[in-house]
Design a protein around this motif. Structure first.
Motif, short mmCIF file in Angstrom:
data_model
loop_
_atom_site.label_atom_id
_atom_site.label_comp_id
_atom_site.label_asym_id
_atom_site.label_seq_id
_atom_site.Cartn_x
_atom_site.Cartn_y
_atom_site.Cartn_z
N THR A 93 51.09 46.00 30.82
CA THR A 93 51.74 47.14 31.47
C THR A 93 50.97 48.45 31.31
OG1 THR A 93 53.09 47.48 29.49
CG2 THR A 93 54.04 46.13 31.25
N LYS A 94 50.18 48.56 30.25
CA LYS A 94 49.51 49.83 29.99
C LYS A 94 48.49 50.14 31.08
CE LYS A 94 47.00 52.39 26.43
NZ LYS A 94 46.42 52.35 25.06
N GLY A 95 48.68 51.29 31.73
CA GLY A 95 47.76 51.72 32.77
C GLY A 95 47.84 50.94 34.06
N ALA A 96 48.91 50.17 34.27
CA ALA A 96 49.04 49.39 35.51
C ALA A 96 49.13 50.33 36.71
CB ALA A 96 50.26 48.49 35.45
N ARG A 97 48.34 50.05 37.74
CA ARG A 97 48.28 50.91 38.92
C ARG A 97 49.21 50.35 40.00
NH1 ARG A 97 42.92 50.06 37.13
NH2 ARG A 97 42.10 51.91 36.05
N LEU A 98 50.50 50.57 39.82
CA LEU A 98 51.50 49.98 40.70
C LEU A 98 51.35 50.46 42.14
CD1 LEU A 98 54.72 50.12 38.47
CD2 LEU A 98 52.91 48.42 38.52
N GLU A 99 50.85 51.67 42.30
CA GLU A 99 50.72 52.22 43.66
C GLU A 99 49.69 51.45 44.48
OE1 GLU A 99 47.81 54.53 41.05
OE2 GLU A 99 49.82 53.64 40.88
N HIS A 100 48.84 50.66 43.84
CA HIS A 100 47.82 49.91 44.55
C HIS A 100 48.18 48.43 44.72
CE1 HIS A 100 45.29 53.39 44.49
NE2 HIS A 100 45.18 53.39 43.16
N PHE A 101 49.40 48.08 44.35
CA PHE A 101 49.79 46.67 44.42
C PHE A 101 49.81 46.16 45.85
CE2 PHE A 101 52.25 45.21 40.43
CZ PHE A 101 51.23 45.67 39.62
N SER A 102 49.26 44.98 46.04
CA SER A 102 49.41 44.19 47.27
C SER A 102 49.16 42.75 46.86
CB SER A 102 48.40 44.62 48.34
OG SER A 102 47.07 44.31 47.93
N ILE A 103 49.54 41.82 47.71
CA ILE A 103 49.26 40.41 47.41
C ILE A 103 47.76 40.21 47.29
CG2 ILE A 103 49.46 38.05 48.25
CD1 ILE A 103 52.11 39.29 47.28
N GLU A 104 47.02 40.84 48.19
CA GLU A 104 45.56 40.69 48.18
C GLU A 104 44.95 41.26 46.90
OE1 GLU A 104 47.06 40.46 52.30
OE2 GLU A 104 47.42 41.85 50.64
N ALA A 105 45.44 42.44 46.46
CA ALA A 105 44.89 43.06 45.25
C ALA A 105 45.22 42.23 44.01
CB ALA A 105 45.43 44.48 45.10
N MET A 106 46.44 41.69 43.95
CA MET A 106 46.80 40.86 42.80
C MET A 106 46.00 39.56 42.78
SD MET A 106 50.88 41.40 42.11
CE MET A 106 51.47 41.20 43.79
N ALA A 107 45.75 38.99 43.96
CA ALA A 107 44.93 37.78 44.04
C ALA A 107 43.51 38.06 43.57
CB ALA A 107 44.93 37.24 45.46
N GLN A 108 42.99 39.23 43.93
CA GLN A 108 41.64 39.59 43.49
C GLN A 108 41.58 39.72 41.97
OE1 GLN A 108 38.86 40.08 45.83
NE2 GLN A 108 37.96 39.60 43.83
N VAL A 109 42.64 40.28 41.38
CA VAL A 109 42.71 40.37 39.92
C VAL A 109 42.62 38.98 39.30
CG1 VAL A 109 44.30 40.82 38.01
CG2 VAL A 109 43.92 42.57 39.74
N VAL A 110 43.40 38.04 39.82
CA VAL A 110 43.42 36.69 39.26
C VAL A 110 42.03 36.06 39.35
CG1 VAL A 110 44.35 34.36 39.54
CG2 VAL A 110 45.87 36.33 39.69
N THR A 111 41.40 36.13 40.51
CA THR A 111 40.09 35.49 40.66
C THR A 111 39.02 36.22 39.86
OG1 THR A 111 39.72 36.71 42.74
CG2 THR A 111 40.65 34.49 42.90
N ASP A 112 39.13 37.53 39.74
CA ASP A 112 38.17 38.26 38.89
C ASP A 112 38.31 37.82 37.42
OD1 ASP A 112 37.19 39.63 41.05
OD2 ASP A 112 38.21 41.52 40.59
N VAL A 113 39.55 37.66 36.97
CA VAL A 113 39.79 37.19 35.61
C VAL A 113 39.19 35.80 35.40
CG1 VAL A 113 41.62 36.34 34.09
CG2 VAL A 113 41.81 38.61 35.10
N LEU A 114 39.43 34.90 36.35
CA LEU A 114 38.92 33.54 36.22
C LEU A 114 37.39 33.51 36.26
CD1 LEU A 114 41.56 31.71 38.43
CD2 LEU A 114 41.43 31.75 35.93
N ASN A 115 36.81 34.34 37.11
CA ASN A 115 35.35 34.46 37.13
C ASN A 115 34.82 34.96 35.78
OD1 ASN A 115 35.00 33.58 39.78
ND2 ASN A 115 35.24 35.64 40.63
N SER A 116 35.49 35.96 35.21
CA SER A 116 35.05 36.51 33.93
C SER A 116 35.12 35.47 32.83
CB SER A 116 35.92 37.72 33.55
OG SER A 116 35.74 38.79 34.46
N LEU A 117 36.08 34.56 32.93
CA LEU A 117 36.24 33.51 31.92
C LEU A 117 35.34 32.30 32.19
CD1 LEU A 117 40.12 33.62 31.52
CD2 LEU A 117 38.41 34.52 29.92
N GLY A 118 34.64 32.31 33.34
CA GLY A 118 33.65 31.28 33.60
C GLY A 118 34.15 30.06 34.37
#
Length: 304
Positions: free
Chosen positions: A83-108
């Motif tokens: 929750t810390k620093g969450a940018r709720l004003e930028h939420f969209s399905i597309e933006a949240m999906a990008q977060v998930v794939t960026d996380v998975l890419n970072s984890l390899g």
């Protein structure tokens, strides 16, 4: 990125806790590693995406036994420990999906099996459509899709047909309007019987749900994030899902008031190869009410 080790809540397995920066704010992720050399597809992860009324803690009931693949449990920005620093004003399905794939890419990870509950199911379907070559399978647990999108777009018009969701949305918006005072109010109410009454529509038989589970769901309530997720769903283009090529399992409980049968039927019109399952004796949280039944469905989906 920071990394910590911690036992899971049953003390049975070690989880690596990562905190990763993303475009929507910091994202806390837990990883349980698979069975090493026996893993059938190194670089593939089983990824669990929670709903708008939850966090990674929604999933332990369906995580029994040693995993074949790594298990990745994500607290999306705005929920759980993210929750810390969450940018709720930028939420969209597309933006949240990008977060998930960026996380998975970072984890390899190169490929993933997605398991999404409620909003997480909506998100999983979008990821499968946007990254078809990297998505091995999708399982949705009471995905809140077509009906919720319409209700979020026109809540008063949908009050008669979707009263449970509209009531929840209006409540969350009202609490979110309190601003910084909202979290304290949620915590205070969470320890009272009011929480059980508010959450009772989620379950087929609320009397069988433990006070600890109800308290945990109350603690996971994030009114501003819930409202932002509803806005994100309101104007989504479902035609994108025609690009889904992987196996899809779509489930709902037979007493689910948030995911009506029409949602699964409409999904089948867009994704004809989807397997549709209605789980008996179950409301919106099959992962809590019918974990063994659900786990068998997931095992069948992933079996070669």
């Amino acid at each position: 990125m920071s990394v910590q080790h911690e036992p899971d809540r049953n003390g049975a397995a070690t989880l690596r806790r990562h905190v990763l920066p993303t475009e929507l704010g910091s994202c806390t992720v837990r990883v349980q590693h698979g069975t090493g050399s026996r893993c059938p597809a190194p670089g593939t992860a089983d990824v669990y995406l929670h709903g708008a009324a939850g966090s990674w803690t929604s999933f332990p009931p369906i995580l029994s036994g040693p995993p074949a693949h790594d298990r990745v449990l994500i607290d999306l920005p705005g929920w759980g420990e993210s929750t810390k620093g969450a940018r709720l004003e930028h939420f969209s399905i597309e933006a949240m999906a990008q977060v998930v794939t960026d996380v998975l890419n970072s984890l390899g990870y190169r490929r993933w099996n997605l398991v999404g509950h409620s909003m997480g199911g909506f998100l999983a379907l979008h990821i499968a459509a946007a990254w078809p070559d990297r998505t091995a399978s999708v399982a949705t647990i009471s995905a809140t899709t077509f009906g919720v999108s319409e209700a979020a777009r026109r809540p008063l018009h949908s009050l008669a047909s979707f009263p449970a969701f509209v009531g929840m949305l209006l409540l969350m918006r009202s609490v979110a309007a309190l601003g910084p005072a909202a979290p304290a109010l949620v915590r205070a109410v969470g320890s009272t019987p009011v929480t059980g009454l508010v959450l009772s529509p989620f379950f087929a038989d609320p009397a069988t749900i433990s006070a600890g589970v109800i308290r945990g769901l109350g603690d996971d309530a994030r009114p501003a994030s819930f409202s932002a997720a509803a806005r994100a769903a309101a104007h989504y283009d479902f035609g994108q899902w025609r690009g889904i090529r992987c196996p899809v399992l779509a489930t709902r409980g037979d007493s689910d008031v948030f995911t009506p049968p029409s949602d699964l039927n409409r999904l089948a019109e867009i994704v004809p190869h989807a397997q549709l399952v209605t789980i008996p004796g179950c409301g919106h949280f099959a992962n809590i009410e019918r974990p063994e039944y659900l786990q068998r469905l997931l095992d069948d989906l992933r079996s070669p």
